[in-house]
Design an enzyme around this catalytic site. Structure first.
Site: not given
Length: 993
Positions: A383, A430, A728, A822, A826
Site C-alpha cells: 500500500v 504557413d 489552413d 497517501n 499525497d
C-alpha cells in the site's frame, strides 16, 4: 395503408398488435427487436436497410429497449414491408434491396442526375422550400453520425478501475478482510472509490469540453433553399437538398453530383487511398466499387479541388460513413503518448512493489515473525509503495493546461497534444494569415511598362483610395491599361464583396476586387457583361486559375491569373494603349524586372494575362502584374523572439516568390545569415537524405506544394526533432497530419485541415502557438513535479517499513495510516502541484526531447536519496519514541506525524527546477492544501473518536520537539546532498542542426 405492387392497399389495424410487439398509426410504426438492443452493428444495419425502403423517412432503434421507430410515407411503404425486411435480416438471409413494390433500391451512382432529382422530389436550381426541408428533417432526424451512447457516470467510474494499481489495491483489501483487518479493507476500498470518482468526474468534464469544441467547429453546408444559397449547419440537411461544395470543404452528406468543375475529393476515410479521386456527373454501372463511384461525394470526405453541386441522397447513419461508424463502434482507441509514458512509469513500480512485499515477507519469516503479522506488514508495504493518486494528478495537469490553452485561444482536441506540444523543437508555419494579417491590399500594378502605386490611405472596408503613376509617364501608357489589368482580376475570381466591411473571401481576390473598385470598375457589370463559360480552378500544382468567358462582342476569351514563373513563359504579347503588341526581349526583361522589384519589396506577385479568340492556344497577352502587401501581425516579432529564446526553430513555408519570402523572412528575423532558403524546385532535385542534411539549417521555403511541405516535415523528423506544423488550406493537411503536433487555423482553416490537426487556433495567430507551447511545457513540468513528489514520499514509506522489519521492530505504520497519508498528504498537494503556474524562465530553456521520461535525467538517484532520508527520519522518530517509553500506538502516531511533516517540507524542494534551482511563482492553492493537510493531521490526533479509526493517540506537546528536530535535520541533509553542479543545458535545435 401498405403499398402493393399493383397499387392496391390493405388495411393494418391501428394501435398495439395482439402480441404487444408493435404499435402502428399511419405514417409511424414502432416494433420491438430485442436482438438489436446491445448489438450496435445490428442496429445500424437494420436502420440503414429500413431507410432504403421507398417512403421511409427515418428509422431509429433504442439501444436499451431494442424498439425500432420508423416514420414512413403511407403511400409508398408500410408495416408489412418493414416486418418482412426485419424477418429476413434477423434470419440471417441476405436482405434484398427491394422496397414495398418490389423495385430495386436506388443505386444513385448508376442513375442519371435528372432521374435522381425526380426521385427525391426536388429542383436542381431552386432546391427545397424551407417548409418541405423542415418537414423532412422532422421525419429523418438530424444529419449526424450517431455514435454509441456515451458512457454514463457509472461506466466512467468502472473504467477507472481498469488499472494495475487499482487491481493490486483491491487485492490488498481482500487479504486484509480475510485477516480480520476489516477497517483497513474498508479504507482501501474507500480510497479506490474516491480515486475512481475523481477520475470519472475528470473524464466527464473532458468529454463535455470536447463536445463543446465539436459544437464550436460544427460543419456547415451551403444549401439551396427556395432558389437562394444559404449557409446552414450540416446537421440540418435532408434528402433532396441541393448543396454546393468547393475545395477545402468537408462533404456534409452523401451527395449525387449534378454539376462538377475540376472536382476531386480525398476519400481515404472510406477507401484508404489518400490520392484525390476525380469526380463527375456521368452515371457509372451499378456494380462499380465504392472507390470508383465518381458521381457520388461521401459524407466526411474532403473536397481537394474544384467545385460542384449535388443533391443529398443520404444523411446521418444512412450514409456510407454512418455504416462504417456503426461497424467501428466499440473499437478501443490506441493509447495516447501520455498514457504510454504513464504505463512505462507505473509498470516497474507495480513489479517493484510486489517484489518488495515478497522480500519483506520472506525476511520476516526468517526472523521468526508469525506469518499473519508478516503478511499484514507486506500488505502495508505494498500500500505504501503504490502511487494511488498519480493517474488523477496527471489527468488534472493535462486538463488544467488544456483549459489555460483555451483561454489563450488555442483548443487541444486530445490530451496528447498538450504534452507533445510542450516538447516541440521546430514550428513549420504557413505565412499568409498566420505570420501576417491575411488582409491584403494591392500596393503596385505594372501595366503597359508603367508602375502604378497605391496613393493615399485606405477608404472604407480597406478599399484603396486610388493609384498614381510612379516615375516618368510614357505617352502610350494610360489608366485604361491599369483598369483592364484589374478587370482580369474581376473576371478571374469567385469572391463577392460584402455590402458591409470586412469583406469575406479569398484575401488575394478581395484585394484585387477592392483595387478594381478604386479605379472605377463596376464588379457586377463586368461579370454580367462577360459571363463565364468554363473555369479551371486554382491548384497548388498549376499555381494559376483560368476562366473562359464570352466577351460582349460574342467571342470567347481566356483570362488567367497566377504565379509569374508559370504565366510569363507563355506570354507572346503585351497590352499597351488598348492594343496587343508583340512582347520583345526588352518587354520580357522589363516584366521580369518588375516581378523582382515587387518581390524584393516584400509584395506577393501575381501575373494577370488573357488570350483573345484570334490568338493561338499556347500564347497569352500580358495585361499586368500586381503586387499585394500582407502586413505582418504586430505581435509576431515578439512571438518569434520568444521562440528563439526557447530554443524553438521556426521554418516558414509559403507559396510566394522566393524574393518575397526572403524579404519577409529577414524582416521578421526568421532568416538569418546562416539559414537556408529552399524553393520547391530545389527540393524536387534532392533525395530524402540530402534534404535531411540540409533541413538542419532550413529556415524558409518558397514556392512549395503539398508534397514539398510533407517532405520538409519528414526530413526534420528524420533528424529526431519534434515538429509542429501549422496550416489552413487543403494543401496543408498532409503535412499537418504527418507532424508530431498538427495546428489548424480556426477562422480561415478548412474542414480537412482541422480534422487532421491536434490543436486549433481560434484567432489564427502565430503568437497563440507560442502561448500554447508555454502551456504544454508547463503541463509537462507539473506532471514531473507531481511524479517526483509522489515517488519520493512513497519511497520513504517503503524504506521505513523495510528498515523496521530488518531491525526487528514492529511496523511503524498501520495499513490504514499509510492509506490515510497517501490520500491526504499525497492527494491534496499533488493536485495543487498539477495546476502550478509556469515559472518565468520556462520559455528560456531548450525544449524537452519527446523521448525523455516523465522523470528528469538522473532523477532516480535523487529520488532514492530523498526517500531513504525521509524513511530514516520516520523510522528514527518511531524508534526514539519507543526507546523513551512511549507505547506502540504513541510511537506510530509520532512516526505518522514525522512522515506527514517530511512530505509537506519536501513540497518546496520538488517545485524547484533541478537544473537551476529556480522556483515558480507562489501557488496559493498549494499553500492552502499544505495547511489543510496539517489541519487534518492535527484532527486525526486530537479530535475525539477519530483516533480509534486510524489507530492514533494524542501526542503530548513535549513529543513534538524531537519530531520537529529530526524532520528538520533530515530535510537539511537532503538539501545538502541534492545540491550540486547544474546539469549541462540541452542543445537547441539550431545547435543540433
Amino acid at each position: 395503408m401498405t403499398g402493393r405492387p399493383g397499387g392496391a392497399a390493405t388495411l393494418r389495424p391501428i394501435g398495439w398488435s395482439a402480441d404487444g410487439r408493435s404499435h402502428h398509426v399511419p405514417g409511424r410504426y414502432l416494433v420491438r427487436i430485442p436482438e438489436a438492443g446491445p448489438d450496435g452493428v445490428l442496429r445500424a444495419r437494420v436502420e440503414r436497410l429500413v431507410l432504403g425502403l421507398p417512403g421511409a423517412r427515418s428509422a431509429r432503434t433504442n439501444p436499451r429497449t431494442g424498439r425500432l421507430l420508423v416514420y414512413y410515407d403511407p403511400d409508398a411503404t408500410g408495416p408489412d414491408d418493414i416486418d418482412r425486411l426485419l424477418a429476413q435480416i434477423l434470419s440471417g438471409e441476405p436482405a434484398p434491396p427491394a422496397g414495398a413494390a418490389g423495385r430495386p433500391l436506388p443505386a444513385w451512382h448508376a442513375r442519371p442526375a435528372d432521374a435522381v432529382v425526380a426521385d427525391l422530389r426536388t429542383h436542381p436550381r431552386l432546391g427545397l422550400t424551407r417548409a418541405e426541408a423542415a418537414w423532412r428533417l422532422r421525419r429523418t432526424g438530424p444529419n449526424a453520425i450517431r455514435p454509441e451512447d456515451p458512457p454514463g457516470a457509472w461506466q466512467r467510474f468502472l473504467r477507472q478501475l481498469n488499472e494495475p494499481m487499482v487491481a493490486l489495491l483491491l487485492g490488498v483489501a481482500g487479504l486484509s478482510a480475510a485477516l480480520g483487518q476489516v477497517l483497513d479493507a474498508v479504507v482501501v476500498v474507500g480510497i479506490v472509490v474516491v480515486n475512481g470518482v475523481i477520475g470519472a468526474l475528470q473524464e466527464g468534464r473532458a468529454a463535455e469540453a470536447l463536445a463543446h469544441l465539436e459544437r464550436l467547429s460544427a460543419p456547415v453546408a451551403r444549401v439551396v433553399r427556395e432558389g437562394r444559397l444559404e449557409v446552414v449547419p450540416a446537421e440540418m440537411l435532408v434528402p433532396g437538398d441541393v448543396v454546393a461544395v468547393r475545395a477545402g470543404d468537408r462533404v456534409p452528406a452523401d451527395l449525387r453530383l449534378l454539376r462538377a468543375t475540376g472536382l476531386a475529393a480525398e476519400e481515404a476515410a472510406l477507401t484508404g487511398e489518400p490520392a484525390p479521386v476525380p469526380k463527375g456527373t456521368r452515371p457509372v454501372p451499378v456494380c462499380t466499387p465504392l472507390a470508383e463511384r465518381s458521381p457520388l461525394l461521401f459524407m466526411g470526405t474532403h473536397v481537394t479541388a474544384g467545385r460542384g453541386r449535388g443533391v443529398v441522397v443520404a444523411t446521418g447513419m444512412a450514409t456510407e460513413m454512418g455504416r462504417i461508424a456503426a461497424l467501428l463502434a466499440g473499437a478501443a482507441p490506441a493509447p495516447l503518448l501520455l498514457q504510454q509514458r504513464m504505463q512505462r512509469l507505473v509498470a516497474p513500480i507495480v513489479r517493484a512493489t510486489v517484489a518488495a512485499a515478497a522480500v519483506l515477507f520472506g525476511l520476516g519469516l526468517l526472523r521468526g515473525t508469525p506469518a499473519g503479522a508478516m503478511l499484514l506488514a507486506s500488505l502495508s508495504t505494498a500500500v505504501a509503495a503504490l502511487p494511488e493518486g498519480l493517474p488523477v494528478s496527471v489527468s488534472v495537469a493535462t486538463a488544467a493546461a488544456a483549459y489555460r490553452m483555451g483561454g489563450r485561444l488555442a483548443v487541444a482536441r486530445q490530451p496528447a497534444a498538450v504534452e507533445t506540444l510542450g516538447s516541440c523543437q521546430v514550428i513549420c508555419t504557413d505565412k499568409t494569415g498566420t505570420l501576417t494579417t491575411g488582409r491584403m491590399s494591392v500596393e503596385a500594378v505594372y501595366a503597359a511598362g508603367t508602375f502604378w502605386l497605391r496613393s493615399g490611405p485606405s477608404g472604407p472596408g480597406g478599399v484603396p483610395a486610388g493609384f498614381a503613376r510612379a516615375g516618368p509617364e510614357p505617352v502610350q501608357a494610360g489608366a485604361d491599361d491599369l483598369r483592364f489589368a484589374l478587370r482580369v482580376g474581376i473576371l478571374c475570381s469567385d469572391t463577392r464583396l460584402a455590402a458591409m466591411p470586412p469583406a469575406d473571401g479569398d484575401p488575394t481576390e478581395v484585394a484585387l476586387l477592392q483595387a478594381a473598385q478604386a479605379v472605377g470598375l463596376d464588379i457586377t457589370r463586368e461579370r454580367i457583361g462577360c459571363p463565364r463559360l468554363r473555369e479551371w480552378p486554382f491548384s497548388s500544382d498549376s499555381r494559376q486559375m483560368a476562366v473562359l468567358c464570352r466577351e460582349p462582342d460574342g467571342g470567347p476569351a481566356l483570362y488567367v491569373k497566377g504565379a509569374p514563373e508559370d504565366v510569363l513563359p507563355r506570354l507572346s504579347r503585351e497590352r499597351v494603349g488598348g492594343e496587343e503588341v508583340p512582347l520583345g526581349p526588352a518587354g520580357r526583361a522589363a516584366a521580369a524586372r518588375a516581378v523582382r522589384q515587387m518581390a524584393r519589396a516584400g509584395l506577393r506577385v501575381l501575373a494577370l494575362a488573357y488570350r483573345p479568340a484570334h490568338l493561338p492556344e499556347d500564347e497569352l497577352v500580358l495585361a499586368g502584374i500586381a503586387g499585394l502587401w500582407d502586413p505582418p501581425r504586430p505581435e509576431v516579432p515578439e512571438a518569434l523572439r520568444r521562440c528563439r529564446e526557447a530554443g524553438i526553430r521556426v521554418v516558414m513555408l509559403t507559396g510566394d516568390h522566393p524574393e518575397t519570402a526572403r524579404t519577409l523572412g529577414r524582416r521578421l528575423g526568421i532568416l538569418d545569415g546562416g539559414g537556408v532558403l529552399l524553393t520547391g524546385t530545389e527540393i524536387d532535385r534532392m533525395d530524402d537524405g540530402t534534404l535531411a542534411a540540409v533541413a538542419g539549417r532550413l529556415q524558409v521555403c518558397a514556392r512549395v506544394t503539398p508534397h514539398h511541405k510533407l517532405r520538409v516535415v519528414r526530413a526534420l523528423q528524420r533528424l529526431g526533432l519534434a515538429v509542429a506544423m501549422t496550416g489552413d488550406g487543403v494543401n496543408d493537411a498532409p503535412a499537418v497530419r504527418a507532424a508530431d503536433t498538427g495546428i489548424a487555423m480556426g477562422r480561415s482553416g478548412t474542414d480537412i485541415t482541422r480534422a487532421a490537426a491536434d490543436l486549433t487556433l481560434l484567432d489564427d495567430n502565430f503568437a497563440s502557438i507560442v502561448a500554447a507551447v508555454e502551456e504544454g511545457r508547463a503541463a509537462f513540468q507539473n506532471i514531473r513535479r507531481t511524479v517526483r513528489y509522489t515517488l519520493v514520499t512513497n519511497a520513504a514509506e517503503v524504506a521505513a517499513m523495510v528498515g523496521a522489519v530488518a531491525l526487528g521492530l514492529p511496523p511503524p505504520l498501520l495499513p490504514v495510516q499509510l492509506l490515510w497519508v497517501n490520500l491526504v498528504c499525497d492527494g491534496l498537494p499533488a493536485l495543487a502541484l498539477a495546476v502550478d503556474r509556469p515559472g518565468p524562465d520556462l520559455m528560456t530553456r531548450p525544449p524537452v526531447p519527446p523521448g525523455e521520461s516523465l522523470l528528469e535525467p538522473g532523477a532516480a538517484r535523487s529520488l532514492l536519496l530523498q526517500g531513504l532520508l525521509a524513511g530514516a527520519g520516520m523510522l528514527g522518530t518511531f524508534a526514539l519514541l519507543l526507546r523513551h517509553g512511549a507505547g506502540l500506538a504513541a510511537a506510530r502516531t509520532g512516526a505518522l506525524a514525522a512522515l506527514v511533516l517530511t512530505k509537506l517540507a519536501y513540497l518546496s524542494g520538488c517545485r524547484r527546477d533541478p537544473r537551476t534551482g529556480a522556483a515558480p511563482p507562489p501557488n496559493r492553492l498549494l499553500r492552502a492544501s499544505t495547511a489543510a493537510s496539517g489541519a487534518l493531521l492535527l484532527a486525526t490526533l486530537y479530535v475525539p473518536g477519530v483516533g480509534r479509526i486510524f489507530g492514533t493517540v494524542p501526542l503530548a506537546p513535549a513529543r513534538w520537539a524531537p519530531i520537529g528536530g529530526l524532520v528538520a535535520a533530515q530535510h537539511l541533509v537532503g538539501r545538502l546532498f541534492e545540491a550540486g553542479p547544474p546539469a549541462p543545458p540541452r542543445p537547441s535545435p539550431q545547435q543540433e542542426g
